[in-house]
Design an enzyme around this catalytic site. Structure first.
Site, short mmCIF file in Angstrom:
data_model
loop_
_atom_site.label_atom_id
_atom_site.label_comp_id
_atom_site.label_asym_id
_atom_site.label_seq_id
_atom_site.Cartn_x
_atom_site.Cartn_y
_atom_site.Cartn_z
N GLN A 172 0.72 -1.19 -0.06
CA GLN A 172 -0.03 0.03 0.07
C GLN A 172 0.75 1.31 0.15
O GLN A 172 0.42 2.48 0.09
CB GLN A 172 -0.91 0.01 1.35
CG GLN A 172 -1.84 -1.04 1.25
CD GLN A 172 -2.64 -0.93 2.41
OE1 GLN A 172 -2.83 -0.03 3.12
NE2 GLN A 172 -3.90 -1.70 2.40
N CYS A 173 2.16 0.92 -0.48
CA CYS A 173 3.06 2.15 -0.18
C CYS A 173 2.76 3.27 -0.57
O CYS A 173 3.04 4.27 0.17
CB CYS A 173 4.29 1.68 -0.76
SG CYS A 173 4.24 1.02 -2.48
#
Ligand code: ZN
Ligand code: ZN
Lengths: 708, 708
Positions: free
Chosen positions: A552-553
């Site tokens: 989900q960076c």
């Protein structure tokens, strides 16, 4: 120095340490510019400002410096530098420079100074006792600058001056009194004339510093109360035991002319010398000179002779020349400008800052995403000159708006490699930086490799180890948790300072992996500091869930990465400034009470506190600084893992890459899990605000990574 | 929809709202790349992931989207998006695409689904009830992409399905029960199969959600305790009152085949629909469908027929075509990539985030130094499209290492103008941004102008006012205190959101000037928020001392500007997200107790708290968030000053530029000074760590500026 020497029994001839000049190349650059754009053919004198310092820690000695800012009066010089007014006379021709009657010029200056002493104006503004003349000729075709400084000194009294004693301040005052003097002096703003020449009165343990203009009043106080001691004082840039600085010369002229014989046969002069050490500034290196006024002729010349032209480097009275034909190269100018900017921190605010240590620090950034780019920028701002990026990713279209070393063009044709593009961008910003980029892929636990890939894996591991070994600080700013494992291990093996930064949507974690020698609390027995993996009860790469969170960076508030990057770089610099470096004890910021503010402690460096980690929460505009101990079963930094790597090397790594469960076996984590498996560990919800309350929980203290 | 309609008395025919497909252009870009580099001539099916959502606030409706990330399985979809498994069949030729037997293909898929229902695997992983087929042909020469989606639905039971009732959840459960259902549903991770199809049991006010695999157990519980209610549930993306989403079709096939007649004559199905509002998420928009199982034939076909090919935009059964010959333009790709990145915040984490509001915000940055550059970068990251810089300075050699929009080349030949260079740099980073730079000099109090300069001053004031009026947020990030005065006044006159950021060596201040309507505490009677000058008891420009401090500007720790810039941009975005905008009440962060964490209050927006100011201290890694009321005698924002400007205009300003003492007369500050002049106000020592303790002092709360 050309001080005349005459003997007199029982006393010591006063000899003054002269000022010497120092010209920053940018002074010449600015002069050239002004000459072309403003002065043109005018030879009128120009007021400029130089600066000097009586703070020995700054290492400036008796130097009076001029730089670009010298042309702006009132340019605000800060607390550790003292301004010196100067007069610049720039001649249009070398002949004009050579033929000027230098002796007559100096007499003119001396006459004016003497007038101000006589009419008492010098008491209102004694800084005129310190001044300089600068005679120049700028050959703008060849970029050669001829120059000659003078530091005018009145030849008054005309006979030599003797001191009946020159001794350390410790022989004059007790430590409390010395401390009180230091405090009183520190409280005077650098711009105040009383910072350079002043009156000191001492009653019991209290020192008071007053303006020379209050002389009559202060003398009366002193006479009324026999317990009072009375001194005249000046900011003394000299560090010689028996020789006060040049400033004393004009000061004695003033003292003798205005106050003798009122003052009596002798006067004690404090030559105030500052230094910075643990606990702030002090004046313990000051000396006290007892000047024999009675030995002096009572004379009042129309005006006394004046001396002061500076000798050149050969020791002759003559001008000097600066050949800047090469250093007007813009790259050198940038170097000089950046270094001046950094020096200003030292000069003005933090004299004990060790900028050289920062400059010499070799930084390895594993990751050239939002964090890597911003950290590199911040390190560049700090003067770091060697920065290596490692990142195998390519620059994609969404990157430039958040990854501050890339532009749109970098995304074309499939995108440049991030590490190489970042290194190149640093050079475009500051050409002297030694930056490199390597598109190295970092092997990860639980990511098996085929037989065919083993060779390239072997060389990747070897290269990464070389890089870790050849740098001083390693920043872990990649976008997956697993990829941090090998560098964490290598950092522990080579005992390097490792700084980890990781982002959530609106939260961040910045932490340092301590060296073995550093501890959670200052002092001997406490355990060393945790690494990024110490909080985990499973090996990296062993959790599908964790991987999902990692990816989900990019979903972070844009400000988060800037803040985390700044903290990561500033934490690194703070650690570098600590006397123990990476071994600096880490302490929980929460343990600081109000009473600690301003107190220097073992966990502090000249820049302030040196925490173990900072966790920030943007939605609450809040941050925490817990310190946690290393975990003896850590999958990355524990002895067992380090030993296994040291003895088995690549064989060991292959087992880990094959399956991270191997790490859990090795460290005994597996057994731990079987004994008390808590399924709740998995339910980490990184969108949940409640995590702000979880900070004391060791598991909660390790946040999932996000940087690119 | 091709739902057959047959009447039956006393009941309603169930009609399902169909899925519709949505393809991000980057999906095609990625497909082109994979086709060229990986698939080449292979026509093998590829597993891809789409996503949809039952969160109505996201505005996705019944859309199933695919994008670049669809090719990476397990790419971690976040909490508000639900994954849907798909099968991509890319044909090498248009003939292959056209000639494929689409009916047969769908039957194949239906057969497999039916098998999994029959053998019970669908209970373990009911997400297979939601799936799609995507048939494509990529014409890589013309950048045209032919495609056709199918959402396979079993024609089982073969007779129409009737509902004896379709009603709101409020008719089914009381508010407590609805809330309990919402909580239980929120706790299920997005990746869990139970997020899409599940069993709900209700006992008293407690809802429990369980996996379909626990059916037998749950039914038994329900039968044992007559107080228990039993529902089957599914994530329903439909927002229509009487029509559940397409997913229900396969669900009913499963229910009928596996559980009829065990379940009885009817079963209640909860069509779960989420929305976000004040207080978080809720499921109040859900509906309940009572399905008449008894009306259905008891049949067990070998396999039922399958339908589901999507209609094209003309409403016909047929493929669609995306012509990307223009949108494969790299600039459009960048636009789409950046906007996707921002959408992810909404989709995954903060569904009620209003990105359009941010995008439409016009930002004026007065100052293009360290703060201006970094704030602009952060705004760009947030999707702001209109950024105007004002700065009359030129880029000097020391700037690029700290001012993140400049490079070494910008310093050559005397240096480019900062504002223009910054604007250009933004375009190099993200070409669609509308950035401009103006080398406008901002007139300052106490800086008199000659008659000759009056005309240019007049036009500078007029231009600045135009700029303030035509932007929504004004950032004051210049390097002198005085230059902030006029923009502060203009911001107050035009009631714009003004954000000020100012730096010390290792401290910073970020604050917003509130609108007249906003208050220190939420609620009616409290005073409005202070501006940057409200804390002053002297007019700007009236103090030599203050000027000196201002000019220490470059002497800051490099990280400080990054942190302050990030806070300034994030504060602006938080205010923009607040329903009251610039009128959002400002509250002291210190007033938040632990009990406030996670509670939404009037001072919160979707991004969290909206403070008045943040003061940070890097040496202690600490920050404070006081809120202070406006000062009725403020020299910049008080009624008297605003009125004077409104009635006298330029005449008034000329008096102020002539001498800032005029402001002190006007506001009555002079009288105040005479009454109680406290010399200590002047002894502000910005190197003194003790300032960390001064934060509650109004004077201490205004820090001297430093940005370039
Ligand atoms: Zn560890
Ligand atoms: Zn105000």
């Amino acid at each position: 120095m050309d001080t005349e020497i005459r003997q007199k029994s029982g006393a010591q001839l006063l000899q003054y340490a002269p000022f010497s000049s120092c010209v920053d190349p940018r002074f010449w650059y600015k002069l050239s510019q002004l000459k072309l754009e403003k002065y043109k053919l005018s030879e009128e004198s120009v007021n400029i400002d130089g600066f000097f310092s009586n703070v020995s820690t700054l290492g400036m000695g008796l130097r009076v410096s001029v730089d670009e800012s010298s042309f702006e009066r009132n340019s605000g010089i800060g607390h550790n530098l003292l301004p010196m007014r100067g007069t610049l006379m720039n001649k249009n021709t070398l002949d004009g420079f050579r033929d000027l009657d230098k002796k007559a010029l100096l007499q003119e200056v001396g006459k004016e100074l003497w007038k101000q002493i006589q009419n008492g104006q010098a008491l209102e503004n004694p800084t005129i006792l310190n001044s300089f003349l600068l005679l120049t000729f700028a050959d703008l075709k060849k970029y050669r600058f001829y120059f000659w400084f003078a530091f005018p000194a009145l030849l008054h009294p005309s006979t030599p001056v003797y001191a009946s004693s020159i001794h350390d301040i410790a022989e004059e005052m007790n430590p409390k009194q010395v401390a009180s003097l230091g405090d009183a002096y520190s409280n005077i703003p650098a711009e105040s004339p009383s910072k350079q020449f002043f009156i000191v009165t001492l009653l019991n343990d209290n020192c008071d510093i007053a303006s020379l203009a209050t002389f009559n009043e202060k003398v009366e106080e002193w006479r009324r109360n026999s317990a009072t001691k009375f001194y005249l004082g000046f900011a003394d840039p000299s560090q010689l035991e028996a020789n006060p600085g040049w400033s004393l010369r004009n000061f004695i002229a003033l003292i003798h002319h205005l106050w003798y014989p009122d003052l009596g046969d002798e006067v004690k002069v404090l030559c105030l010398r500052m230094e910075y050490g643990k606990g702030g500034s002090n004046v313990a290196k000051s000396i006290c000179v007892t000047v024999q006024l009675s030995s002096l002729l009572a004379e009042t010349p129309d005006f006394p002779g004046t001396i002061g032209w500076e000798k050149n480097l050969k020791g002759n009275m003559g001008p000097r020349m600066a050949d800047l034909s090469s250093s007007l190269d813009p790259i050198r100018l940038a170097e000089s400008a950046v270094s001046l900017n950094l020096q200003l921190m030292r000069w003005r605010l933090v004299p004990s800052l060790d900028l050289e240590k920062v400059e010499q620090t070799r930084c390895l950034l594993l990751g050239a995403g939002t964090l890597g780019c911003n950290i590199a920028r911040c390190l560049l701002g700090w003067g770091v000159r060697e920065i290596t990026f490692v990142d195998s990713g390519k620059i994609s279209f969404s990157n430039p708006v958040r990854q501050s070393l890339f532009v749109h063009e970098d995304c074309l044709e499939g995108g440049k490699n991030k590490a190489e593009a970042a290194a190149r961008a640093l050079q475009l910003i500051f050409p002297p930086v030694r930056s490199r980029g390597e598109a190295l892929h970092i092997p990860m636990p639980g990511h098996p490799v085929s037989k065919a890939e083993e060779e390239s894996l072997k060389s990747a591991v070897a290269r990464l180890e070389e890089l870790v070994a050849s740098h001083d600080v390693v920043f872990l700013v990649m976008d997956s948790r697993e990829s941090r494992w090998l560098p964490t291990l290598l950092g522990a093996v080579h005992q390097k300072l490792v700084i980890t930064a990781a982002l959530g949507f609106d939260s961040f974690l910045v932490m340092r992996h301590g060296l073995k020698t550093c501890s959670v609390d200052p002092g001997g027995d406490s355990p060393p500091l945790a690494c990024y993996f110490c909080g985990d009860v499973v090996a990296p790469g062993n959790s599908m869930k964790a991987r999902t969170l990692d990816q989900q960076c990019t979903v972070t508030r844009p400000g988060i990465s800037m803040i985390a990057a700044a903290y990561a770089a500033e934490l690194a610099v703070s650690v570098i400034q600590h006397p123990l470096g990476g071994g600096a004890p880490g302490i929980s910021l929460e343990k600081f009470g109000e009473e600690d503010v301003g107190n220097e402690r073992e966990a502090d460096c000249v820049l302030g506190k040196v925490p173990h980690m900072i966790r920030g929460f943007l939605s609450a505009w809040h941050q925490l600084g817990p310190a946690t101990p290393a975990f003896s079963q850590c999958t990355a930094c524990s002895e067992k893992v380090i030993e296994a790597y040291k003895s088995e090397g690549l064989e060991f790594l292959l087992k880990v890459f094959e399956s991270s469960a191997y790490l859990e076996e090795l460290t005994g984590l597996k057994k731990l899990q079987e004994e008390s498996f808590d399924a709740e560990v998995w339910v980490m919800d990184d969108t949940d605000d409640d995590e702000t309350e979880d900070h004391d929980d060791l598991r909660g203290s390790v946040e999932d990574a996000a940087s690119s």
